[in-house]
Write a protein that holds these residues in place. Structure first.
Motif, PDB file in Angstrom:
ATOM      1  N   GLN A 116      88.959  29.718  43.037  1.00 15.34           N
ATOM      2  CA  GLN A 116      90.292  29.817  43.637  1.00 15.34           C
ATOM      3  C   GLN A 116      91.178  30.843  42.918  1.00 15.34           C
ATOM      4  OE1 GLN A 116      91.698  25.779  43.418  1.00 15.34           O
ATOM      5  NE2 GLN A 116      90.259  25.034  44.959  1.00 15.34           N
ATOM      6  N   CYS A 117      90.600  31.537  41.931  1.00 15.64           N
ATOM      7  CA  CYS A 117      91.324  32.559  41.157  1.00 15.64           C
ATOM      8  C   CYS A 117      92.586  31.990  40.495  1.00 15.64           C
ATOM      9  CB  CYS A 117      91.692  33.745  42.042  1.00 15.64           C
ATOM     10  SG  CYS A 117      90.251  34.669  42.640  1.00 15.64           S
ATOM     11  N   GLN A 118      92.514  30.774  40.015  1.00 18.21           N
ATOM     12  CA  GLN A 118      93.625  30.143  39.297  1.00 18.21           C
ATOM     13  C   GLN A 118      93.429  30.368  37.798  1.00 18.21           C
ATOM     14  OE1 GLN A 118      94.470  26.095  40.477  1.00 18.21           O
ATOM     15  NE2 GLN A 118      93.849  26.472  42.593  1.00 18.21           N
ATOM     16  N   PHE A 119      93.635  31.584  37.380  1.00 22.97           N
ATOM     17  CA  PHE A 119      93.325  31.967  36.008  1.00 22.97           C
ATOM     18  C   PHE A 119      94.298  31.374  34.992  1.00 22.97           C
ATOM     19  CE2 PHE A 119      91.865  35.409  38.837  1.00 22.97           C
ATOM     20  CZ  PHE A 119      90.509  35.285  38.622  1.00 22.97           C
ATOM     21  N   ASP A 129      90.349  35.735  25.640  1.00 17.21           N
ATOM     22  CA  ASP A 129      89.748  37.038  25.913  1.00 17.21           C
ATOM     23  C   ASP A 129      88.753  36.960  27.072  1.00 17.21           C
ATOM     24  OD1 ASP A 129      88.045  35.436  24.420  1.00 17.21           O
ATOM     25  OD2 ASP A 129      87.082  37.131  23.419  1.00 17.21           O
ATOM     26  N   LEU A 130      88.124  35.789  27.247  1.00 22.08           N
ATOM     27  CA  LEU A 130      87.178  35.615  28.348  1.00 22.08           C
ATOM     28  C   LEU A 130      87.909  35.506  29.685  1.00 22.08           C
ATOM     29  CD1 LEU A 130      84.321  35.212  29.393  1.00 22.08           C
ATOM     30  CD2 LEU A 130      84.505  32.776  28.809  1.00 22.08           C
ATOM     31  N   ILE A 131      89.081  34.873  29.693  1.00 23.94           N
ATOM     32  CA  ILE A 131      89.854  34.743  30.932  1.00 23.94           C
ATOM     33  C   ILE A 131      90.187  36.117  31.499  1.00 23.94           C
ATOM     34  CG2 ILE A 131      92.042  33.962  31.922  1.00 23.94           C
ATOM     35  CD1 ILE A 131      92.024  31.644  29.987  1.00 23.94           C
ATOM     36  N   GLU A 132      90.569  37.044  30.636  1.00 21.33           N
ATOM     37  CA  GLU A 132      90.910  38.391  31.093  1.00 21.33           C
ATOM     38  C   GLU A 132      89.712  39.068  31.747  1.00 21.33           C
ATOM     39  OE1 GLU A 132      92.383  40.431  27.703  1.00 21.33           O
ATOM     40  OE2 GLU A 132      94.173  39.168  27.485  1.00 21.33           O
ATOM     41  N   LYS A 133      88.539  38.904  31.177  1.00 26.05           N
ATOM     42  CA  LYS A 133      87.336  39.510  31.743  1.00 26.05           C
ATOM     43  C   LYS A 133      86.972  38.861  33.080  1.00 26.05           C
ATOM     44  CE  LYS A 133      85.461  40.605  27.167  1.00 26.05           C
ATOM     45  NZ  LYS A 133      84.364  40.354  26.199  1.00 26.05           N
ATOM     46  N   GLU A 135      89.012  37.368  35.171  1.00 24.38           N
ATOM     47  CA  GLU A 135      89.992  37.755  36.192  1.00 24.38           C
ATOM     48  C   GLU A 135      89.655  39.120  36.766  1.00 24.38           C
ATOM     49  OE1 GLU A 135      94.845  38.146  36.785  1.00 24.38           O
ATOM     50  OE2 GLU A 135      93.994  37.630  34.827  1.00 24.38           O
ATOM     51  N   GLU A 136      89.272  40.036  35.897  1.00 28.25           N
ATOM     52  CA  GLU A 136      88.921  41.384  36.352  1.00 28.25           C
ATOM     53  C   GLU A 136      87.709  41.352  37.278  1.00 28.25           C
ATOM     54  OE1 GLU A 136      87.460  45.651  34.393  1.00 28.25           O
ATOM     55  OE2 GLU A 136      88.290  44.075  33.118  1.00 28.25           O
ATOM     56  N   LYS A 137      86.698  40.535  36.944  1.00 31.43           N
ATOM     57  CA  LYS A 137      85.490  40.468  37.759  1.00 31.43           C
ATOM     58  C   LYS A 137      85.720  39.711  39.061  1.00 31.43           C
ATOM     59  CE  LYS A 137      82.221  40.751  33.894  1.00 31.43           C
ATOM     60  NZ  LYS A 137      81.113  40.052  33.184  1.00 31.43           N
ATOM     61  N   CYS A 138      86.430  38.579  38.975  1.00 27.93           N
ATOM     62  CA  CYS A 138      86.628  37.747  40.172  1.00 27.93           C
ATOM     63  C   CYS A 138      87.461  38.455  41.227  1.00 27.93           C
ATOM     64  CB  CYS A 138      87.288  36.426  39.784  1.00 27.93           C
ATOM     65  SG  CYS A 138      86.193  35.287  38.905  1.00 27.93           S
ATOM     66  N   ASN A 139      88.408  39.263  40.800  1.00 27.43           N
ATOM     67  CA  ASN A 139      89.258  39.973  41.762  1.00 27.43           C
ATOM     68  C   ASN A 139      88.479  40.978  42.594  1.00 27.43           C
ATOM     69  OD1 ASN A 139      91.619  38.602  41.116  1.00 27.43           O
ATOM     70  ND2 ASN A 139      92.175  40.046  39.500  1.00 27.43           N
ATOM     71  N   LEU A 140      87.300  41.348  42.139  1.00 24.88           N
ATOM     72  CA  LEU A 140      86.476  42.312  42.863  1.00 24.88           C
ATOM     73  C   LEU A 140      85.461  41.646  43.793  1.00 24.88           C
ATOM     74  CD1 LEU A 140      85.722  44.805  39.929  1.00 24.88           C
ATOM     75  CD2 LEU A 140      87.451  45.024  41.712  1.00 24.88           C
ATOM     76  N   LEU A 141      85.366  40.318  43.733  1.00 20.80           N
ATOM     77  CA  LEU A 141      84.362  39.610  44.530  1.00 20.80           C
ATOM     78  C   LEU A 141      84.835  39.376  45.963  1.00 20.80           C
ATOM     79  CD1 LEU A 141      83.186  36.831  42.030  1.00 20.80           C
ATOM     80  CD2 LEU A 141      82.033  38.982  42.570  1.00 20.80           C
ATOM     81  N   PRO A 142      83.926  39.440  46.920  1.00 14.69           N
ATOM     82  CA  PRO A 142      84.273  39.074  48.310  1.00 14.69           C
ATOM     83  C   PRO A 142      84.458  37.562  48.398  1.00 14.69           C
ATOM     84  CG  PRO A 142      81.935  39.544  48.128  1.00 14.69           C
ATOM     85  CD  PRO A 142      82.534  39.933  46.808  1.00 14.69           C
ATOM     86  N   PRO A 143      85.107  37.063  49.449  1.00 13.84           N
ATOM     87  CA  PRO A 143      85.368  35.627  49.588  1.00 13.84           C
ATOM     88  C   PRO A 143      84.114  34.753  49.493  1.00 13.84           C
ATOM     89  CG  PRO A 143      86.666  36.855  51.175  1.00 13.84           C
ATOM     90  CD  PRO A 143      85.748  37.846  50.535  1.00 13.84           C
ATOM     91  N   SER A 144      83.006  35.190  50.070  1.00 12.83           N
ATOM     92  CA  SER A 144      81.788  34.377  50.038  1.00 12.83           C
ATOM     93  C   SER A 144      81.275  34.181  48.616  1.00 12.83           C
ATOM     94  CB  SER A 144      80.699  35.029  50.894  1.00 12.83           C
ATOM     95  OG  SER A 144      80.396  36.337  50.421  1.00 12.83           O
ATOM     96  N   HIS A 145      81.389  35.222  47.780  1.00 18.30           N
ATOM     97  CA  HIS A 145      80.939  35.121  46.400  1.00 18.30           C
ATOM     98  C   HIS A 145      81.874  34.239  45.580  1.00 18.30           C
ATOM     99  CE1 HIS A 145      78.376  38.347  47.719  1.00 18.30           C
ATOM    100  NE2 HIS A 145      77.835  38.487  46.526  1.00 18.30           N
TER     101      HIS A 145
END
Length: 247
Positions: A116-119, A129-133, A135-145
C-alpha cells in the motif's frame, strides 16, 4: 521501538481436515535455467494444507493446502547451535518456535504496508536506511506487482529460519540477526515471464470452472536485535527481498 508484536508469546494453532484438495498445477519455467523453483534455502516444497472455504449449494467446504520443507542437515544443525548460544548468553527465554510465529505476523503486516506504499508506517519496524530504498523501488512498480508484495496470513504456506548471526561491533555492542524465509500464495495477476521460476496453482473448490489461480512467491526478511545492556528488546527488519519484485 521495533516490532512490538514480538514481545508476546505466539502459539498459533493449526487445524487440518481430511478433505482432499484438488490441485491443478502449471509450472512457469525459467527459460534460461532448468530448475523449477529457485529456493534460496535447500527446501523441498510440496502441496498439502491451508484453509480455503466456499459455499456450494448451501454446504460449506473447508479445504487446505500445506507446504512442507526438508532443510539441509548441516544448516539445520548449525542454526540449532546458534539458538543454544542465544539462550545461553543473550536471552534465556528465547524460542525459535515463538520467534517464527512472531516473524510471520510481522512479515504479513510489513508486506501489506509495502503493498500500500505506507512507508511512514514502517518507521520503528524497518531500518530507516532500508525504508528509503524500499520507497524508491516500490514507487516504480506497477499495481499488479505492488499487490503481489502483500502476504495474507492465511496465504503463507511455509516459513523457515535461514542464516543466524551473532556479532559485536567496535564499541562492544552485541547483535543477533535471524533471516526468515517465507513462501506465500498471491492471486495478483503477473505476466508469466516476469517472475522467473515461480509456480502456479489452480485451487479448485467445488466446480472446476470456479478454480482460482494462485502463484507461489518467496520472500526473505532479516530481523535484527541489539542485546546491549540498557537497549530496548525489540527486533528490527534490516533486509527485505521479494522474489524478483524488489530487485
Amino acid at each position: 521501538m521495533a516490532l512490538p508484536m514480538f514481545r508476546g508469546c505466539f502459539r498459533l494453532s493449526a487445524t487440518f481436515s481430511s478433505t482432499r484438495l484438488f490441485l491443478k498445477e502449471s509450472v512457469v519455467l525459467n527459460r534460461s535455467a532448468k530448475t523449477r523453483l529457485p529456493l534460496p534455502y535447500p527446501v523441498g516444497v510440496a502441496a498439502a494444507g491451508r484453509p480455503y472455504t466456499s459455499d456450494q449449494g448451501g454446504h460449506r467446504q473447508n479445504q487446505k493446502v500445506v507446504v512442507f520443507g526438508i532443510p539441509n542437515p548441516f544448516i539445520w544443525f548449525r542454526t540449532r547451535v546458534y539458538y543454544f548460544l542465544i539462550r545461553t548468553y543473550f536471552d534465556k527465554e528465547f524460542s525459535i518456535e515463538e520467534f517464527t510465529e512472531g516473524a510471520k505476523q510481522a512479515f504479513s503486516h510489513v508486506s501489506r504496508l509495502l503493498s500500500q506504499c505506507q512507508f511512514e508506517a514502517l518507521e520503528g519496524l524497518v531500518a530507516k536506511d532500508l525504508i528509503e530504498k524500499l520507497e524508491e523501488k516500490c514507487n516504480l512498480l506497477p499495481p499488479s506487482h505492488k499487490k503481489a508484495l502483500s502476504a495474507d496470513p492465511d496465504e503463507i504456506m511455509y516459513t523457515t529460519p535461514g542464516d543466524v548471526g551473532i556479532y559485536y561491533d567496535d564499541n562492544g555492542r552485541r547483535f543477533v540477526s535471524i533471516l526468515m524465509r517465507f513462501w506465500y500464495l498471491t492471486s495478483a495477476h503477473l505476466p508469466e515471464d516476469t517472475i522467473e521460476g515461480t509456480r502456479i496453482f489452480q485451487v479448485a473448490i467445488g466446480e472446476e470452472r470456479d478454480a482460482e489461480t494462485k502463484r507461489l512467491l518467496t520472500a526473505n526478511y532479516e530481523f535484527q536485535r541489539e542485546f546491549t545492556k540498557g537497549v530496548a528488546p525489540d527486533w528490527t527488519i534490516t533486509r527485505i527481498e521479494h522474489s524478483k519484485l524488489l530487485d
